[in-house]
Design a protein around this motif. Structure first.
Motif, short mmCIF file in Angstrom:
data_model
loop_
_atom_site.label_atom_id
_atom_site.label_comp_id
_atom_site.label_asym_id
_atom_site.label_seq_id
_atom_site.Cartn_x
_atom_site.Cartn_y
_atom_site.Cartn_z
N ARG A 86 0.84 -1.19 0.00
CA ARG A 86 0.00 0.00 0.00
C ARG A 86 0.88 1.25 0.00
NH1 ARG A 86 -1.79 4.97 1.85
NH2 ARG A 86 -0.98 4.47 3.90
N PHE B 189 -7.23 4.77 8.59
CA PHE B 189 -7.11 3.46 7.94
C PHE B 189 -6.27 3.58 6.68
CE2 PHE B 189 -7.97 -0.83 7.16
CZ PHE B 189 -8.32 -1.00 5.83
N GLN B 190 -5.18 2.87 6.67
CA GLN B 190 -4.24 2.83 5.54
C GLN B 190 -3.75 4.24 5.17
OE1 GLN B 190 -5.63 0.09 2.39
NE2 GLN B 190 -4.45 -1.36 3.63
N PHE C 141 8.61 -2.32 10.24
CA PHE C 141 9.82 -1.50 10.16
C PHE C 141 11.06 -2.33 9.90
CE2 PHE C 141 8.92 2.86 11.37
CZ PHE C 141 7.64 2.77 11.87
N GLY C 142 12.02 -1.73 9.20
CA GLY C 142 13.35 -2.28 9.10
C GLY C 142 14.16 -1.89 10.32
N PHE D 266 7.28 3.88 3.67
CA PHE D 266 7.45 5.11 4.44
C PHE D 266 8.90 5.25 4.86
CE2 PHE D 266 2.92 5.85 5.03
CZ PHE D 266 2.41 4.59 4.80
N GLN E 41 1.23 7.23 9.34
CA GLN E 41 1.21 7.31 10.79
C GLN E 41 2.21 8.36 11.27
OE1 GLN E 41 1.50 3.52 12.82
NE2 GLN E 41 0.13 2.54 11.33
N TYR F 197 3.65 1.24 19.98
CA TYR F 197 4.83 0.53 19.54
C TYR F 197 5.83 0.43 20.69
CZ TYR F 197 3.52 1.14 14.59
OH TYR F 197 2.89 1.10 13.37
N GLY G 164 -3.62 -3.73 6.87
CA GLY G 164 -2.90 -2.58 6.30
C GLY G 164 -2.67 -1.45 7.25
N ASN G 165 -3.19 -1.55 8.48
CA ASN G 165 -2.88 -0.51 9.43
C ASN G 165 -1.48 -0.67 9.99
OD1 ASN G 165 -5.57 0.47 9.30
ND2 ASN G 165 -6.18 -1.26 10.56
N MET G 166 -0.96 -1.86 9.90
CA MET G 166 0.30 -2.18 10.55
C MET G 166 1.48 -1.70 9.71
SD MET G 166 1.65 -5.93 11.63
CE MET G 166 3.32 -6.20 12.24
N LEU G 167 2.43 -1.08 10.37
CA LEU G 167 3.70 -0.73 9.75
C LEU G 167 4.72 -1.77 10.16
CD1 LEU G 167 4.02 3.14 10.23
CD2 LEU G 167 3.48 1.89 8.14
N LEU H 50 5.12 -3.17 16.58
CA LEU H 50 3.75 -2.82 16.94
C LEU H 50 3.25 -3.71 18.06
CD1 LEU H 50 1.20 -1.12 16.27
CD2 LEU H 50 0.54 -2.97 14.71
N GLN I 19 3.65 -0.80 4.52
CA GLN I 19 2.26 -1.01 4.92
C GLN I 19 1.58 -1.80 3.81
OE1 GLN I 19 -0.46 2.48 5.10
NE2 GLN I 19 -0.65 1.97 7.27
N ALA I 20 0.92 -2.89 4.19
CA ALA I 20 0.31 -3.77 3.19
C ALA I 20 -1.13 -3.38 2.92
CB ALA I 20 0.39 -5.22 3.67
N ILE I 21 -1.60 -3.77 1.77
CA ILE I 21 -3.00 -3.55 1.39
C ILE I 21 -3.88 -4.52 2.18
CG2 ILE I 21 -4.65 -3.76 -0.51
CD1 ILE I 21 -2.34 -3.05 -2.39
N GLY I 22 -5.07 -4.06 2.57
CA GLY I 22 -6.03 -4.98 3.16
C GLY I 22 -6.26 -4.74 4.63
N ASN I 23 -6.90 -5.69 5.28
CA ASN I 23 -7.28 -5.52 6.68
C ASN I 23 -6.10 -5.36 7.61
OD1 ASN I 23 -10.02 -5.66 6.13
ND2 ASN I 23 -10.06 -7.88 6.30
N PHE J 65 -2.01 3.80 17.72
CA PHE J 65 -1.18 2.61 17.73
C PHE J 65 -0.13 2.74 18.84
CE2 PHE J 65 -2.70 1.30 13.56
CZ PHE J 65 -3.03 2.50 12.98
N SER K 12 14.62 -1.69 16.22
CA SER K 12 13.62 -0.90 15.51
C SER K 12 12.27 -1.00 16.22
CB SER K 12 13.52 -1.37 14.07
OG SER K 12 12.79 -0.44 13.30
N LEU K 13 11.24 -0.49 15.60
CA LEU K 13 9.93 -0.43 16.23
C LEU K 13 9.13 -1.70 15.97
CD1 LEU K 13 10.80 2.62 15.69
CD2 LEU K 13 8.37 3.12 15.86
N THR L 49 6.19 9.24 1.86
CA THR L 49 5.47 8.03 1.52
C THR L 49 5.60 7.81 0.02
OG1 THR L 49 3.82 8.51 3.21
CG2 THR L 49 3.30 6.79 1.64
N PHE M 55 8.13 11.79 10.31
CA PHE M 55 7.77 11.37 8.96
C PHE M 55 8.51 12.18 7.90
CE2 PHE M 55 5.37 9.89 5.49
CZ PHE M 55 4.94 10.98 4.75
#
Lengths: 112, 113
Positions: free
Chosen positions: A31, B98-99, A102-103, A34, B102, B35, A97-100, B45, A91-95, B33, B42-43, A49, A46
């Motif tokens: 999706r 949503f999507q 991180f590397g 960042f 952040q 973290y 998708g809220n999750m980030l 969740l 961030q992935a597409i779909g349900n 969220f 790193s971070l 994106t 930030f």
């Protein structure tokens, strides 16, 4: 499972010495990718994106690019104040998708 | 972007005790969220907190250890319960729809002795 790998872990540059940071990723459906900057003792700030391969974004001395497998953060003529840890996240597409995801980050040190 | 504050900014706690961290946003947001950032790492969740519903926890994190409240659209708390030295970390809250992108708060530095 989404994965993000950043390299190098640490990078030392002389002021004015341009370089690039790498972020390789695997995700079921991207999706967005960042970039954040994190100074010691502070929360991530930030930067950019990126949504699709071929996209580029710039801010001052920073330029972020994206391919289907990786992203680069190019730093042109860095200054000591650019010293920080740079974090990449996907961030992935779909349900989910809220999750980030991180590397591990690249710790950049710019010497005057 | 929203202005996010966290309290406390740092704390030193004894093992076995609990600490509640507050996250305040200057505007109404859908999702908040939490973290964790362990030393040199790193971070990761912990959970997603939506107003009016139970928090959703990620694998490896449980409600008994990290209870979360989200009483309204501008505020959330994270409690670190029955702390051990392994809980020493920076705890960060972030906000975003949503999507969407952040944005992160300044973090709470926790040291458990």
């Amino acid at each position: 499972e989404d994965q993000v790998t950043q390299s190098p872990e640490a990078l030392r540059l002389q002021e004015g010495e341009s370089s690039s940071l790498n972020c390789s990723y695997t995700v079921s459906g991207l999706r967005g990718l960042f970039w954040y900057r994190q100074d010691p003792g502070k929360g991530p700030e930030f930067l950019f994106t990126l949504y699709s391969a071929g996209e580029e974004k710039e801010k001052e001395r920073l330029k972020a690019t994206l391919t289907k497998k990786e992203s680069f953060l190019h730093i042109t003529a860095p200054k000591p104040e650019d010293s920080a840890t740079y974090l990449c996240a996907v961030q992935a597409i779909g349900n989910a998708g809220n999750m980030l995801t991180f590397g591990g980050g690249t710790r950049l040190m710019v010497k005057p | 972007s929203a202005v996010i504050s966290q309290k406390p900014s740092r704390d030193i706690c004894q093992r076995g005790t609990s600490l509640t961290i507050q996250c305040q946003v200057d505007s109404q947001v859908t999702m908040m969220f939490w973290y964790r950032q362990q030393p040199g790492q790193s971070l990761t969740l912990i959970a997603t907190a939506n107003q009016g519903s139970e928090a959703t926890y990620e694998s490896g994190f449980v409600i008994d250890k990290f209870p979360i409240s989200r009483p309204n659209l501008t505020f959330s708390t994270l409690t670190v319960s029955n702390m051990s030295p392994e809980d020493s970390s920076i705890y960060l809250c972030s906000v975003g729809g949503f999507q969407e992108t952040q944005y992160f708060g300044p973090g709470t530095r926790l040291l458990v002795l």
